[in-house]
Design a protein around this motif. Sequence first.
Motif, PDB file in Angstrom:
ATOM      1  N   THR A 138      84.850  38.351  63.344  1.00 26.99           N
ATOM      2  CA  THR A 138      84.607  39.700  63.732  1.00 26.99           C
ATOM      3  C   THR A 138      83.841  40.451  62.435  1.00 26.99           C
ATOM      4  N   ALA A 139      82.973  41.032  62.616  1.00 26.61           N
ATOM      5  CA  ALA A 139      82.242  41.827  61.389  1.00 26.61           C
ATOM      6  C   ALA A 139      83.196  42.793  60.901  1.00 26.61           C
ATOM      7  N   PRO A 140      83.195  43.120  59.526  1.00 29.97           N
ATOM      8  CA  PRO A 140      84.124  44.415  59.219  1.00 29.97           C
ATOM      9  C   PRO A 140      83.660  45.716  59.708  1.00 29.97           C
ATOM     10  N   SER A 141      84.914  46.426  59.613  1.00 28.75           N
ATOM     11  CA  SER A 141      84.468  47.780  60.192  1.00 28.75           C
ATOM     12  C   SER A 141      83.696  48.683  59.601  1.00 28.75           C
ATOM     13  N   LYS A 142      83.694  48.489  58.359  1.00 27.40           N
ATOM     14  CA  LYS A 142      82.763  49.423  57.525  1.00 27.40           C
ATOM     15  C   LYS A 142      81.579  48.949  57.260  1.00 27.40           C
ATOM     16  N   ALA A 143      80.603  49.914  57.483  1.00 27.87           N
ATOM     17  CA  ALA A 143      79.332  49.390  57.179  1.00 27.87           C
ATOM     18  C   ALA A 143      79.247  49.227  55.715  1.00 27.87           C
ATOM     19  N   GLY A 144      78.173  48.376  55.658  1.00 31.23           N
ATOM     20  CA  GLY A 144      77.621  47.872  54.190  1.00 31.23           C
ATOM     21  C   GLY A 144      77.125  46.339  54.106  1.00 31.23           C
ATOM     22  N   GLU A 145      76.811  45.916  52.835  1.00 34.20           N
ATOM     23  CA  GLU A 145      76.301  44.519  52.855  1.00 34.20           C
ATOM     24  C   GLU A 145      77.272  43.527  52.158  1.00 34.20           C
ATOM     25  N   TYR A 146      77.612  42.512  53.095  1.00 38.09           N
ATOM     26  CA  TYR A 146      78.574  41.653  52.749  1.00 38.09           C
ATOM     27  C   TYR A 146      78.019  40.325  52.500  1.00 38.09           C
ATOM     28  N   ALA A 147      77.847  39.700  51.107  1.00 31.78           N
ATOM     29  CA  ALA A 147      77.234  38.363  50.973  1.00 31.78           C
ATOM     30  C   ALA A 147      78.519  37.402  51.433  1.00 31.78           C
ATOM     31  N   PHE A 148      77.921  36.348  51.829  1.00 33.69           N
ATOM     32  CA  PHE A 148      78.950  34.951  52.524  1.00 33.69           C
ATOM     33  C   PHE A 148      78.097  33.976  51.856  1.00 33.69           C
ATOM     34  N   VAL A 149      79.108  32.947  51.860  1.00 34.15           N
ATOM     35  CA  VAL A 149      78.730  31.298  51.545  1.00 34.15           C
ATOM     36  C   VAL A 149      79.493  30.393  52.604  1.00 34.15           C
ATOM     37  N   CYS A 150      78.758  29.248  52.364  1.00 29.72           N
ATOM     38  CA  CYS A 150      79.743  28.236  52.841  1.00 29.72           C
ATOM     39  C   CYS A 150      80.423  27.602  51.806  1.00 29.72           C
ATOM     40  N   THR A 151      81.596  27.411  51.860  1.00 24.00           N
ATOM     41  CA  THR A 151      82.557  27.031  50.885  1.00 24.00           C
ATOM     42  C   THR A 151      82.407  25.612  50.569  1.00 24.00           C
ATOM     43  N   PHE A 152      81.827  24.809  51.440  1.00 24.76           N
ATOM     44  CA  PHE A 152      81.677  23.516  51.009  1.00 24.76           C
ATOM     45  C   PHE A 152      80.150  23.118  50.508  1.00 24.76           C
ATOM     46  N   HIS A 153      79.220  24.196  50.720  1.00 22.86           N
ATOM     47  CA  HIS A 153      77.751  23.841  50.207  1.00 22.86           C
ATOM     48  C   HIS A 153      77.448  25.444  49.690  1.00 22.86           C
ATOM     49  N   ALA A 182      69.560  34.460  57.890  1.00 25.48           N
ATOM     50  CA  ALA A 182      70.169  34.456  56.837  1.00 25.48           C
ATOM     51  C   ALA A 182      70.774  35.790  56.378  1.00 25.48           C
ATOM     52  N   ASN A 183      70.151  36.661  56.737  1.00 22.31           N
ATOM     53  CA  ASN A 183      70.651  38.297  56.635  1.00 22.31           C
ATOM     54  C   ASN A 183      70.783  39.046  58.115  1.00 22.31           C
ATOM     55  N   PRO A 184      71.797  38.520  58.946  1.00 22.70           N
ATOM     56  CA  PRO A 184      72.039  39.006  59.869  1.00 22.70           C
ATOM     57  C   PRO A 184      72.336  40.514  60.128  1.00 22.70           C
ATOM     58  N   GLN A 185      72.002  41.301  61.125  1.00 24.10           N
ATOM     59  CA  GLN A 185      72.245  42.750  61.159  1.00 24.10           C
ATOM     60  C   GLN A 185      73.254  42.893  62.287  1.00 24.10           C
ATOM     61  N   VAL A 186      74.455  43.558  62.186  1.00 23.86           N
ATOM     62  CA  VAL A 186      75.298  43.643  63.096  1.00 23.86           C
ATOM     63  C   VAL A 186      75.797  45.031  63.137  1.00 23.86           C
ATOM     64  N   ARG A 187      76.668  45.271  64.327  1.00 21.23           N
ATOM     65  CA  ARG A 187      77.504  46.580  64.362  1.00 21.23           C
ATOM     66  C   ARG A 187      78.848  46.400  63.640  1.00 21.23           C
ATOM     67  N   PRO A 188      79.462  47.527  63.151  1.00 20.57           N
ATOM     68  CA  PRO A 188      80.884  47.216  62.762  1.00 20.57           C
ATOM     69  C   PRO A 188      81.734  46.896  63.771  1.00 20.57           C
ATOM     70  N   THR A 196      73.621  37.330  53.706  1.00 21.29           N
ATOM     71  CA  THR A 196      73.996  38.400  53.728  1.00 21.29           C
ATOM     72  C   THR A 196      74.106  39.109  54.899  1.00 21.29           C
ATOM     73  N   LEU A 197      75.690  39.379  55.532  1.00 23.16           N
ATOM     74  CA  LEU A 197      75.636  40.100  56.512  1.00 23.16           C
ATOM     75  C   LEU A 197      75.575  41.753  56.407  1.00 23.16           C
ATOM     76  N   ILE A 198      74.477  42.372  57.056  1.00 25.10           N
ATOM     77  CA  ILE A 198      74.421  43.638  57.193  1.00 25.10           C
ATOM     78  C   ILE A 198      75.028  44.539  58.150  1.00 25.10           C
ATOM     79  N   VAL A 199      75.890  45.168  57.940  1.00 26.21           N
ATOM     80  CA  VAL A 199      76.818  45.894  59.032  1.00 26.21           C
ATOM     81  C   VAL A 199      76.115  47.433  59.064  1.00 26.21           C
ATOM     82  N   ARG A 200      75.672  47.815  60.036  1.00 23.05           N
ATOM     83  CA  ARG A 200      75.490  49.113  60.236  1.00 23.05           C
ATOM     84  C   ARG A 200      75.740  49.618  61.765  1.00 23.05           C
TER      85      ARG A 200
END
Length: 116
Positions: A91-106, A47-53, A112-116
């Motif tokens: 593709t994950a955003p190129s700027k580090a930060g936390e990005y909330a996400f949702v399924c638009t149908f549900h 639910a809160n994956p951590q990825v690289r920019p 939250t995508l955590i980019v570091r």
Amino acid sequence: MALGAATVLLLVATACADGGNEPASTSPAATAGVDRITMEDFAFSPANPQVRPGEKITVVNKDSAAHTVTATKGDAFDTGSIAGGESGAFTAPSKAGEYAFVCTFHSNMTGTLIVR
């Protein structure tokens, strides 16, 4: 005693298999983060994956219903509709930060995508 020394040498060589002075477990590949999000039972995993920019994230839909992975603010990322049993990517955003996400149908499917 020679067998013991050979075993130690083998263990050291294995631990430093990436060619550096650090054990292999601290190599960049071992700390790359998540490169896959699974949608199953109307939930994201993790639910809160951590990825690289800028990292490419594969999204796998194991449900029968279509889902999306859509940033809740701005246009940071959106997979569009992914049919049940299908896969997509973004593709994950190129700027580090936390990005909330949702399924638009549900709307109960959030994360939250955590980019570091």
